[in-house]
Design a protein around this motif. Sequence first.
Motif, mmCIF file in Angstrom:
data_model
loop_
_atom_site.group_PDB
_atom_site.id
_atom_site.type_symbol
_atom_site.label_atom_id
_atom_site.label_comp_id
_atom_site.label_asym_id
_atom_site.label_seq_id
_atom_site.Cartn_x
_atom_site.Cartn_y
_atom_site.Cartn_z
ATOM 1 N N SER A 61 0.736 -1.059 -0.034
ATOM 2 C CA SER A 61 -0.073 -0.140 -0.099
ATOM 3 C C SER A 61 0.875 1.223 0.084
ATOM 4 C CB SER A 61 -1.053 -0.110 1.133
ATOM 5 O OG SER A 61 -1.683 1.179 1.435
ATOM 6 N N CYS A 62 1.522 1.350 1.054
ATOM 7 C CA CYS A 62 2.091 2.615 1.318
ATOM 8 C C CYS A 62 3.627 3.000 0.256
ATOM 9 C CB CYS A 62 2.555 3.040 2.726
ATOM 10 S SG CYS A 62 3.976 2.020 3.369
ATOM 11 N N LEU A 63 4.185 1.877 0.049
ATOM 12 C CA LEU A 63 5.304 1.847 -0.498
ATOM 13 C C LEU A 63 6.461 2.522 0.449
ATOM 14 C CD1 LEU A 63 4.506 1.911 -4.390
ATOM 15 C CD2 LEU A 63 5.042 -0.247 -2.816
ATOM 16 N N GLU A 64 6.464 2.754 1.420
ATOM 17 C CA GLU A 64 7.405 3.665 2.074
ATOM 18 C C GLU A 64 7.637 2.933 3.624
ATOM 19 O OE1 GLU A 64 6.593 7.641 2.540
ATOM 20 O OE2 GLU A 64 4.510 7.560 3.136
ATOM 21 N N GLU A 65 7.247 2.050 3.887
ATOM 22 C CA GLU A 65 7.511 1.105 5.012
ATOM 23 C C GLU A 65 6.669 1.950 6.291
ATOM 24 O OE1 GLU A 65 11.814 -0.806 6.281
ATOM 25 O OE2 GLU A 65 10.989 0.675 7.835
ATOM 26 N N VAL A 66 5.465 2.400 5.941
ATOM 27 C CA VAL A 66 4.611 2.622 7.270
ATOM 28 C C VAL A 66 3.523 1.947 7.151
ATOM 29 C CG1 VAL A 66 5.749 5.034 7.223
ATOM 30 C CG2 VAL A 66 3.673 4.580 5.915
ATOM 31 N N CYS A 67 3.264 1.077 6.417
ATOM 32 C CA CYS A 67 1.983 0.422 6.696
ATOM 33 C C CYS A 67 1.712 -1.086 7.001
ATOM 34 C CB CYS A 67 0.845 0.725 5.181
ATOM 35 S SG CYS A 67 1.584 -0.540 4.129
ATOM 36 N N GLY A 68 2.779 -1.587 6.575
ATOM 37 C CA GLY A 68 3.003 -2.982 7.059
ATOM 38 C C GLY A 68 2.435 -4.159 6.160
ATOM 39 N N ALA A 69 1.635 -3.707 5.060
ATOM 40 C CA ALA A 69 0.981 -4.701 4.337
ATOM 41 C C ALA A 69 1.594 -5.381 3.466
ATOM 42 C CB ALA A 69 0.014 -3.845 3.403
ATOM 43 N N CYS A 70 2.884 -4.974 3.000
ATOM 44 C CA CYS A 70 4.020 -5.729 2.253
ATOM 45 C C CYS A 70 4.821 -6.937 2.898
ATOM 46 C CB CYS A 70 4.561 -5.027 1.447
ATOM 47 S SG CYS A 70 5.864 -3.955 2.121
ATOM 48 N N THR A 71 4.551 -7.144 4.115
ATOM 49 C CA THR A 71 5.425 -7.834 4.698
ATOM 50 C C THR A 71 5.392 -9.364 4.572
ATOM 51 O OG1 THR A 71 4.807 -6.422 6.808
ATOM 52 C CG2 THR A 71 6.141 -8.450 7.391
HETATM 53 S S1 FES Z 1 3.839 -1.199 1.286
HETATM 54 FE FE1 FES Z 1 3.443 -0.224 3.398
HETATM 55 S S2 FES Z 1 5.058 -1.060 4.354
HETATM 56 FE FE2 FES Z 1 5.381 -1.767 2.443
#
Ligand code: FES
Lengths: 248, 210
Positions: A61-71
């Motif tokens: 989602s965020c692509l800047e390591e603040v949402c955690g979705a891509c873990t």
């Molecule tokens: S896309 Fe949000 S932390 Fe990686």
Amino acid sequence: MSSTIEVHIKRQKEAGKQPYWEKFRVPYQASMNVITILQEIQRNPVTTSGEKVAPVAWDCSCLEEVCGACTMVINGHVRQSCSALVDKLEQPIVLEPMRKFPVVRDLVVNRQRMFESLKKIQAWTAIDGTYDLGPAEKQAPQHQHELYLFARCMTCGCCVDACPQYTREGDFVGPAALGQAYLFNNNKSARFQAEERLNALMGEGGIQDCGNAQNCVRVCPKDIPLTRAIAKLNGATMAQFFKNLLFK
Amino acid sequence: MSESNSAPFLLRRFQSLLGIIPVGAFFAEHAFTNGLAFFQGMEHWDEAVAFINGLPLLLFMEIFLIGVPIILHALIGIYIWIFCETNVQHYGYFRNWLYTLQRWTGIIAIVFIGYHVYKLRIEWHYTTDLHIVNSGYVAAYFHELWHVIFYFVGISAATFHFANGLWNFGVKWGITVGERAQVISCYICTAIGVAVYVFFMASLYAFTTA
Ligand code: FES
Ligand code: SF4
Ligand code: SF4
């Protein structure tokens, strides 16, 4: 740097199905991250043996390591794929879904249990009432500073994934929820539920399930001092235990 | 809020406490007594054993202050172990290794203690007419090489388990909270562990060379 990157992905068609491995090769670009690899595979989902397969599913989602979705688990280590730079990874790059959550499909997992844990410890400020509760009490900047560390938690699940005490079958609330319990117990407005949180932490899956392996604090991408919160809560739950014993 | 159930919490804290008092305390005391064999000579060891055997209610203390706590500590410990998934193969951090070793050394210690108590506390009552065990008997026991190796491995595991358990205790009871406090307590626990280890190993040396 070779002009292509080899990626091994642990896939799974849907929840409960057997996982299987597939290999892909994607063209290298400068400053690539794992998400761009996955986008590349989505564009051209052909394995190294030339077979056209269903594109790999993942979350972000965020692509800047603040949402955690891509873990996900990258080369054996749980982390965010958006901040996993290809130049810094050993090849072949091995991608697996997180280990402690049910897989939805491929690299997508269901982290509902983390939210259930947050509910168990009432990770919120109770503001609903029949009258205006007024503004919160003032707090010292140092205090605010210390608590802010915990407010950065994005419920990504790295900590629980690496925690040997957090198992698929178990009911441990896990280090993230413990960090949040600490945050809310020390928040000027949320602390009024502190006793309830401590009592909840003494029940099934509570703080006693922590075995001090301290992996959580090592893998947390936000450098949240989880073990400090756990140790403080250990003291607080102990005190609460005696308080219950003697005064209730 | 409904009545909360703090039994799981109590069980684990009880387990951790048992490991220190009385089990850990006895372990350290045992190291000290054994060490006499090396540091002061066999006669002093025999005297110390005679003194301990002269304590009132000895059998009662051995069973209820040492035996039962060790068994409870072990049983609850194994119960805890069943529900964890060690993962040093993925996360080879120092603390994670200690966490994993804590479990394995616990198992080794149980096996060691079981055999040790049988051989050096129970068996001779039935096979000899000794009233209390003496240094000659123990020295004879160590004539067998595998008894020496077994002791070495058992004590190594138990000492690690003891020292690391001490460190864990500090965290679990909310005493050592900060990172620095935990590093310092790690040094202290290591020092205590080394001291205990030296006493046990010195006694092993004394008995095998006696
Ligand atoms: S896309 Fe949000 S932390 Fe990686
Ligand atoms: S504590 Fe850290 S690792 Fe755990 S969920 Fe929060 S941000 Fe992720
Ligand atoms: S310190 Fe506790 S919560 Fe953190 S990884 Fe270890 S066992 Fe899990």
